[in-house]
Design an enzyme around this catalytic site. Structure first.
Site, PDB file in Angstrom:
ATOM      1  N   GLU A  62      33.244  36.888  43.189  1.00 17.72           N
ATOM      2  CA  GLU A  62      34.325  35.905  43.140  1.00 17.72           C
ATOM      3  C   GLU A  62      35.406  36.302  42.138  1.00 17.72           C
ATOM      4  OE1 GLU A  62      34.458  33.871  45.389  1.00 17.72           O
ATOM      5  OE2 GLU A  62      32.406  33.707  46.119  1.00 17.72           O
ATOM      6  N   HIS A  65      37.841  38.627  43.812  1.00 14.79           N
ATOM      7  CA  HIS A  65      38.827  37.896  44.615  1.00 14.79           C
ATOM      8  C   HIS A  65      39.937  37.345  43.721  1.00 14.79           C
ATOM      9  CE1 HIS A  65      36.828  38.098  48.438  1.00 14.79           C
ATOM     10  NE2 HIS A  65      35.792  37.366  48.071  1.00 14.79           N
TER      11      HIS A  65
END
Length: 260
Positions: A62, A65
């Site tokens: 994450e 990202h």
């Protein structure tokens, strides 16, 4: 100070969260316990090593990202806490952390987590949007290679078998997460990679089915021959790095310490 400078993440928004440091401490301690044979139940050490390692990889996924989105133009990711590697800052902790861990326990599969919320309207350029979506799976792939390469090169031949098979199983989770994430179906990063290149008409046609994409994929994996192809591909990746898939199977058996 310009508006853009004011929107850049402050130092506290980029500081690694204590939660992530705790995860690393659990990972390091459990790895030491498995290596040294500490404790009465070595398999519980394997369980802790794999779970903590898997959650750390979810955080890194994450973070990739969010960091890519930051450089792409979304300056809001810092205020949302996405740059701190704190899993509880994600848009949906259930989907991003808890559900992936449950899937590992129940089925030995690396379910891709879901979600840092990227403000896509702040980002221009189709390549940037595709790269943001690709960043997470690329992290999982890099971790898989980093875990398997020393085993395949024989650097861990003298290591305790429990340690080697635990790393192999953790690497298999990274491989399955990579493969699943790259499926071009809504709900997966693979669709995020190709979506910027689709026509508006195509995106609108897909939109009603988006909530069911992940369910459909998992139904295919468990109920059709697609599951066999999926696992065959994952094992072939291991074999490319000279690691027998049996290592991961033994790691999964050790991971399930509650089975006696």
């Amino acid at each position: 100070m310009t508006f853009a400078e004011a929107q850049r993440p402050r130092s506290e928004e980029r500081r690694i969260s204590p939660v992530f440091w705790v995860l690393l401490a659990v990972l390091g301690t459990s790895a030491w316990a498995v290596w040294s044979g500490f404790g009465e139940n070595a398999r519980f050490g394997v369980f802790l090593l794999v779970v903590s390692g898997w959650v750390v990889s979810l955080c890194l996924h994450e973070y990739a990202h969010a960091r890519t989105a930051l450089h792409g133009g979304d300056l809001t990711v810092g205020a949302k806490g996405y740059l701190t590697l704190n899993p509880f800052k994600y848009a949906n902790t259930l989907l991003s952390v808890i559900l992936p861990v449950v899937f590992v326990i129940l089925g030995g599969i690396g379910l891709p987590g879901g979600a840092v919320f990227i403000e896509r309207h702040r980002i221009s350029g189709r390549w940037k949007h595709s790269l943001i979506s690709a960043a997470g799976p690329l992290v999982n792939l890099a971790l898989a290679v980093a875990l398997l390469a020393p085993i395949g090169a024989g650097l861990l031949d003298s290591a305790p078998p429990a340690f080697t098979v635990a790393l192999s199983f953790l690497a298999l989770l990274q491989i399955t997460a990579t493969v699943l994430n790259l499926i071009p179906v809504p709900g997966f990063d693979g669709y995020g990679i190709i979506e910027p290149w689709l026509s508006l008409r195509a995106r609108r046609a897909v939109e009603p089915f988006a909530p069911f994409g992940m369910l459909a994929v998992f139904a295919l994996l468990w109920q059709t021959p697609v599951g066999d192809w999926f696992w065959r591909l994952a094992y072939q990746v291991m074999e490319l790095l000279d690691v027998p898939p049996a290592y991961a199977a033994l790691g999964y058996q050790a991971f399930r310490f509650w089975e006696g």
